[in-house]
Design a protein around this motif. Structure first.
Motif, short mmCIF file in Angstrom:
data_model
loop_
_atom_site.label_atom_id
_atom_site.label_comp_id
_atom_site.label_asym_id
_atom_site.label_seq_id
_atom_site.Cartn_x
_atom_site.Cartn_y
_atom_site.Cartn_z
N LEU A 206 0.79 -1.23 0.00
CA LEU A 206 0.00 0.00 0.00
C LEU A 206 0.83 1.29 0.00
O LEU A 206 0.46 2.25 -0.67
CB LEU A 206 -0.95 -0.01 1.20
CG LEU A 206 -2.12 -1.00 1.12
CD1 LEU A 206 -2.96 -0.93 2.37
CD2 LEU A 206 -2.97 -0.74 -0.10
N PRO A 207 1.96 1.37 0.74
CA PRO A 207 2.71 2.63 0.71
C PRO A 207 3.23 3.02 -0.66
O PRO A 207 3.61 4.18 -0.87
CB PRO A 207 3.87 2.36 1.69
CG PRO A 207 3.36 1.30 2.60
CD PRO A 207 2.50 0.44 1.74
N ASN A 208 3.28 2.09 -1.61
CA ASN A 208 3.78 2.40 -2.94
C ASN A 208 2.73 3.05 -3.84
O ASN A 208 3.04 3.47 -4.95
CB ASN A 208 4.30 1.13 -3.61
CG ASN A 208 5.47 0.51 -2.87
OD1 ASN A 208 6.56 1.05 -2.85
ND2 ASN A 208 5.22 -0.62 -2.22
N LEU A 209 1.49 3.09 -3.38
CA LEU A 209 0.42 3.70 -4.18
C LEU A 209 0.33 5.19 -3.89
O LEU A 209 0.75 5.66 -2.84
CB LEU A 209 -0.91 3.01 -3.87
CG LEU A 209 -1.00 1.53 -4.24
CD1 LEU A 209 -2.31 0.94 -3.77
CD2 LEU A 209 -0.86 1.33 -5.74
N ARG A 210 -0.24 5.92 -4.84
CA ARG A 210 -0.37 7.38 -4.72
C ARG A 210 -1.85 7.74 -4.85
O ARG A 210 -2.32 8.12 -5.92
CB ARG A 210 0.45 8.07 -5.81
CG ARG A 210 1.93 7.80 -5.70
CD ARG A 210 2.68 8.22 -6.96
NE ARG A 210 2.48 9.62 -7.28
CZ ARG A 210 3.19 10.61 -6.80
NH1 ARG A 210 4.20 10.35 -5.96
NH2 ARG A 210 2.95 11.86 -7.12
N PRO A 211 -2.60 7.62 -3.77
CA PRO A 211 -4.06 7.84 -3.86
C PRO A 211 -4.43 9.27 -4.20
O PRO A 211 -5.54 9.52 -4.69
CB PRO A 211 -4.55 7.44 -2.47
CG PRO A 211 -3.38 7.61 -1.57
CD PRO A 211 -2.18 7.27 -2.41
N TRP A 212 -3.55 10.22 -3.92
CA TRP A 212 -3.88 11.62 -4.20
C TRP A 212 -3.72 11.97 -5.68
O TRP A 212 -4.18 13.02 -6.11
CB TRP A 212 -2.98 12.53 -3.36
CG TRP A 212 -1.52 12.23 -3.52
CD1 TRP A 212 -0.68 12.68 -4.49
CD2 TRP A 212 -0.74 11.38 -2.67
NE1 TRP A 212 0.59 12.17 -4.31
CE2 TRP A 212 0.58 11.38 -3.19
CE3 TRP A 212 -1.02 10.66 -1.52
CZ2 TRP A 212 1.62 10.65 -2.60
CZ3 TRP A 212 0.01 9.94 -0.95
CH2 TRP A 212 1.31 9.94 -1.48
#
Length: 1153
Positions: free
Chosen positions: A393-399
């Motif tokens: 999950l930390p590798n994703l960029r939800p913003w």
């Protein structure tokens, strides 16, 4: 040494010079007969001749595979040649196409790369062609079996392990293997996998031989990586589960599969994702462990890079983009437990704990949640079961991407344990307001996270565990860490309406989620109710520390432009939720809802909103403001401001009448009816329909004469205001009219019913008739009054009485021809527009609840059973001893001492039964006071003064016995007030502290100041009463405390004043419930029920309060249940003697009268 002479090119060094490699294009000829094909493919050691034959055969096969081919002789030629090349003995060791195999073997011996490449090219094309017809399948299977022989396996392995620069050898070989493994539905896939030492030789390395060049990869000449992946996918498709598992366990192959996926051509990415989805993720026969070996954190991270895939050209209509395909794949992989990534979690309970662990009841009662060793353990780190997802999950960029935001929230939904862990480990992005696309994207992601539902029972179980979940994890799911008080306050105060709107919406869903969590904590099925109740209180405290103050919310609402109806509706809903879910916070601030309510009513009444959607949103805002007004007793319903000509009540009535058809108005009508009953505009009787007649008459008149309704509003407002200001006057006038009707008719009218507002209209009508400029109003009244009285008769009021009233009205109406007098009160009017009181829903619900309550009680009056009554009124002991506080406080900072309850725990020990504990607590209080005075704490002087006066008060008493609970309770609750200088009680507590160095033990501090004096801050009276009742509740624990409550005083005993306070008609249900909880606490003390009965007439008081609950059967049941408890816990013999037999006939102590 002599001179060296150069040797020419013909010298000895000439043989060592690197020869230039020249790739000459092979020659070819057209094939016309089977005999010619046999001759061309006959084995020859001449490489030129061999290449000539292979190239001719390749072109021949290309023509056969071409869709435009229509030569009927070519298939026959090929069939004849295959028959010729078929071995005589068709066994496992038979060699098909012996000339081709021999040419391939000889090329391997002589290192002829051209022939080594040409043979696999021809075999791949031949197998592809043979798979298209059932007649030629046997030939193809024979060729495939030939490829499985040892010599051919060695050649295949040699081709696959060729230098990276020889992709012209590697790629054809991989294409040949792809055709072989998929031939005839994977008929030889199993034996090919057994020969994996050669068939899968250097597969991982070959997956790394990517296309080089600026131009896109040609689909007709794919790279070695493309062919390797297509071969791998074909193998996955046709291999059995055990073979798949072993293939997926090859880490180098799995790693190479997705290493360069971002540079792959679009068609290959689609085939890769679809192949893995179909043949790995959705393969039910494949074990989860095998799937998990493929879908590790690295693989998921590489696939997530496809969200930014740049090589996707304009796709055809209906074809999803690469980003969409990758998104669907990751959604399936990460949210489906069968795919191997998602592991079963325990909801809000971390991995290392047992929520059903046995904790001794005595420890829970003494230490509360501190008895649970892990309750404060997970504030900095949360161990999770889904470690793969936690690393991914930390590798994703939800913003930056809506799809990535959706992916994360979907994972959070199926694995709630990851929410707290994610925000604890990802602190790089803050919620500091800044109007940018990145901030908006992050705010939307946080909003979606907060809206996620709470797992049933907080875990994956069918019932609540024994122990509550850690508060830190629950609050991180309600308000994630980036949403701290500072960031939210700055967002609410930001000049940008969009930023403020985002913060408002997030807080709305957060409070709704908090409300759901509190209700789950308060579920009656909990066995350890004390622990769950304390966890609920801690949860509310944590939420209040993270959320902005009520004043910031009010200021934000005030600053919203009038035209931004969506934002105003959200902000008003936020304030309403604060009053409903967090009343202890909301009531501490001054908020006069009247101006906002009148502004909203004015906007709606003037029909300023053209869009029906804006009108509906404004109505929702109005409903929220009305709900807030219901919690504010100072609401002036019948006082118009200078900016408005009508009172809020009349404006609300006007909104109902003028609202478009189809708009939901049930809430507004309920408020109107409630206020009308409270202000005695209509009879307070369940059988009376309230304002139905008035609304129906106005709506009926609006349809026939819209102008007349406009003329009526000032007259109606005047009548309603006068009736509300002096209701007794009009009730008396109505009684006089009833008596007059009885004398005229010669019969009794004791049951006659009419609305007092009709008498107000009769009184004011002559003044309208006397004014010449009011003739239009008088004409409108001539149309309205008959309708109003007619609908009143239809609704159940006395027709003879209404006829008498109308006969007096007609005198003043414009009725020169006597038509109105002759017609009288109309009959047969049907209520069409406002059927809400007559529908069976609300009355039926009330009747059903009342009936059920009667059945439970066993008599004709509603009553609540003992268990439900305990769940409703029982409150845990606020001064429960926590001996560990003697040690804990010394290691805490001053802020922690005051804000986190360590001081209150220390103060509570002054009521301990053990003298040693009391003495030690007193010493520690003095030490804490000295520590606070030397600190930089903002309110250190006030807190030091409070602790010093408490210590001086307890100094002489500590050896004799416990300090009165009322003194300790007051000190604890006063400490909470001193923490907040904005509290409405701040000045009163400080004034009390400055009166003297110690407190009188037999007096209850601040009771007179709260009950008799006006609040310093606006309409904060009821907020102060709530604080008083809470401190009195915690101060009523023993028989000695009870004596202080019924002791005679100058202004009467405290119990007597509390009972009088509860009779206030403006006092809302939450405060009335607080009074009942205080009484319930008194019944649990020995002699408490007897004292309440004999000194304060509590039984009759409860009967009177129960009889007044005409609209709330649940509250009536509470009164009935409490009356029964008083009787069961009192000295019944003494009460019978005291009441001279008036009490005690029934099982609940009901009086005979």
């Amino acid at each position: 040494m002599g001179k060296r002479f150069s040797r020419g090119p013909d010298g000895a060094a000439a043989s060592r010079k690197r020869q230039k490699v020249v790739h000459e294009a092979p020659t070819s000829e057209e094939i016309h007969a089977s005999r010619q094909l046999q001759q061309l493919l006959a084995f020859s050691q001449d490489p030129v001749r061999a290449r000539h034959g292979l190239q001719s055969f390749k072109l021949f096969l290309d023509e056969l595979l071409s869709p435009a081919s229509n030569d009927a002789d070519r298939p026959r030629i090929l069939r004849d040649y295959l028959q010729f090349a078929r071995p005589a003995d068709d066994d496992e060791n038979a060699v098909y196409l012996p000339d081709l195999m021999q040419a391939w073997s000889y090329a391997g011996q002589t290192n002829n790369d051209n022939v080594m490449s040409a043979v696999p090219v021809v075999l791949a094309l031949l197998l592809k062609l043979l798979s298209q017809s059932l007649d030629t399948v046997p030939y193809g299977l024979g060729i495939c079996r030939t490829l499985l022989q040892k010599r051919q396996q060695e050649l295949i392995a040699r081709n696959l392990s060729a230098d990276k620069g020889k992709a012209f050898i590697i790629s054809p070989t991989l294409r040949m293997l792809k055709e072989a493994v998929s031939f005839d539905g994977g008929a030889i896939a199993r034996p090919m996998f057994r020969a994996r030492a050669s068939m899968l030789k250097s597969l991982a390395r070959n997956m790394g031989i990517v296309h080089i060049g600026d131009e896109a990869e040609d689909t007709k000449r794919p790279s070695a990586r493309t062919n390797a992946i297509l071969f791998f996918l074909s193998a996955l498709k046709f291999l059995h589960p055990e073979a798949k598992k072993e293939l997926l366990s090859q880490r180098d192959i799995v790693s190479a599969l997705t290493r360069d996926v971002k540079q792959d051509p679009p068609y290959l990415v689609r085939e890769l994702l679809e192949g893995l989805r179909s043949h790995v993720l959705l393969d039910d026969k494949l074990q989860r462990e095998a799937k998990a070996s493929l879908l590790n954190a690295s693989t998921l991270t590489r696939l997530s890079a496809l969200y930014q895939y740049r090589l996707d050209t304009a796709a055809a209509e209906g074809v999803p983009s690469i980003a969409d395909v990758a998104h669907e794949f990751l959604l399936t992989a990460c949210t489906n437990p069968a795919c191997g990534v998602l592991r079963q979690d325990s909801g809000f309970y971390p991995r290392e704990i047992d929520p059903n662990a046995a904790v001794p009841t005595t420890e829970l009662e003494e230490l509360g949640l501190e008895a649970i060793t892990w309750t404060n353990k997970f504030k900095t780190e949360v161990p999770v079961r889904n470690y793969t997802l936690s690393n991914f999950l930390p590798n994703l960029r939800p913003w930056s991407s809506l799809k990535q935001s959706e992916l994360i929230t979907s994972i959070f939904k199926v694995a709630p344990e990851l929410v707290a862990s994610y925000f604890l480990t990802n602190k790089s992005f803050t919620f500091e307001p800044k109007l940018s696309a990145t901030w908006i994207g992050y705010a939307a992601f946080l909003f979606n996270t907060v809206t996620l539902p709470i797992p049933d029972y907080f875990c994956r179980a069918t019932a609540f565990p024994e122990l509550p979940p850690p508060t830190s994890i629950v609050i991180d799911n309600i308000l994630p860490l980036p949403l701290n008080q500072k960031a939210l306050s700055r967002s609410l105060a930001n000049k940008s309406n969009m930023i403020s709107f985002f913060a408002t919406r997030i807080l709305v869903v957060a409070i709704e989620k908090l409300d759901a969590a509190i209700k789950m904590h308060q579920d009656p099925s909990h066995s350890n109710r004390t622990a769950w109740a304390e966890a609920a209180r801690r949860l509310v405290d944590e939420f209040c520390q993270r959320s902005p103050g009520i004043k910031e919310m009010i200021n934000s609402y005030r600053s919203i432009p009038g035209g931004d109806v969506l934002h105003r509706e959200a902000a008003s809903r936020l304030l309403r939720l604060c009053y409903e879910v967090l009343p202890q916070v909301a009531l501490m601030a001054k908020f006069d809802v009247s101006p906002f309510l009148e502004t909203s009513l004015g906007r709606l009444s003037k029909q300023e909103l053209d869009d029906p959607r804006d009108f509906a949103l404004s109505l929702k805002e109005l409903e929220n403001l009305l709900a807030i007004a219901g919690y504010s007793p100072g609401m002036r319903w019948f006082a118009a401001l200078e900016a408005l000509s009508l009172s809020p009540f009349t404006l609300l009535l006007k909104v109902c009448v003028d609202a478009p058809h189809g708009v939901a108005l049930e809430t507004i009508r309920e408020v109107l009816n409630f206020v009308a009953v409270e202000q005695q505009l209509v009879p307070a009787d369940n059988k009376h329909p309230g304002l139905i007649a008035l609304l129906e008459a106005l709506q009926s008149l609006r349809q026939s004469h819209p102008d007349s309704v406009t003329q009526l509003w000032p007259f109606l407002d005047n009548c309603l205001t006068r009736c509300s200001n002096t209701p007794v006057k009009y009730v008396e006038k109505l009684q006089e009219t009833i008596q007059e009707a009885a004398e005229t008719a010669g019969q009794g009218f004791s049951t006659a019913v009419a609305s007092p507002v009709a008498m107000a209209m009769l009184e004011q009508l002559p003044f309208v008739a006397a004014k010449e400029r009011e003739q239009a109003t008088l004409k409108a009244l001539g149309r309205f009054l008959p309708k109003f009285l007619g609908f009143s008769a239809t609704a159940g009021e006395s027709r003879p009485l209404l006829s008498l009233i109308f006969s007096k009205m007609v005198i003043h109406l414009a009725d020169s021809k006597g038509k109105l007098a002759k017609a009288g009160v109309p009959e047969g009017l049907e209520i069409k527009h406002s059927p809400w009181p007559l529908t069976p829903e609300a009355p039926a619900r009330k009747a059903k609840a009342s009936s059920a309550a009667r059945q439970e009680g066993g008599n004709s009056e509603p009553g609540m059973d003992a268990e439900t009554l305990t769940n409703t009124l029982h409150m845990p002991d606020g001064l429960e001893a926590d001996n560990s506080a003697l040690v804990k406080w010394s290691s805490k900072t001053v802020d922690e001492l005051v804000d986190e309850g360590y001081l209150t725990s220390l103060i509570a020990l002054l009521v301990s039964e053990h003298a040693s504990i009391r003495k030690e607590a007193l010493v520690n209080i003095l030490k804490a006071a000295a520590k606070i005075k030397q600190s930089e704490y903002e309110e250190k002087e006030q807190v030091w003064l409070l602790l010093s006066e408490l210590a001086e008060t307890a100094r002489d008493k500590v050896n004799d016995g416990p300090l009165p609970s009322t003194i300790a309770s007051f000190a604890c609750h006063a400490l909470h007030v001193l923490r907040d200088p904005l509290s409405s009680l701040y000045s009163k507590v400080n004034n009390f502290l400055t009166r003297g160095p110690f407190w009188t033990l037999d007096r209850l501090p601040l009771v007179d100041e709260v009950l008799l004096e006006e609040p310093v801050v606006g309409d904060a009276y009821y907020a102060q009463v709530n604080w008083l009742l809470e401190y009195l509740m915690d101060g009523l624990r023993t028989q000695h405390d009870l004596e202080l409550f019924h002791k005679k005083r100058a202004r009467g005993p405290v119990f007597e004043r509390i009972l009088a306070l509860a009779a206030n008609p403006y006092m809302r249900l939450p405060l009335r419930t607080q009074v009942l909880r205080l009484l319930y606490r008194a019944t649990g003390i020995e002699g408490g029920s007897t004292t309440l009965t004999t000194r304060f007439g509590i039984v009759n008081w409860l009967e009177a309060r129960q009889a007044g609950c005409t609209d709330d059967s649940e509250e009536a049941a509470v009164y009935g249940g409490l009356r029964r408890r008083v009787w069961e816990t009192c000295d019944q013999d003494r009460v019978r003697v005291w009441s001279k037999g008036a009490l005690g006939d029934g099982t609940d102590g009901t009086s005979k009268n």
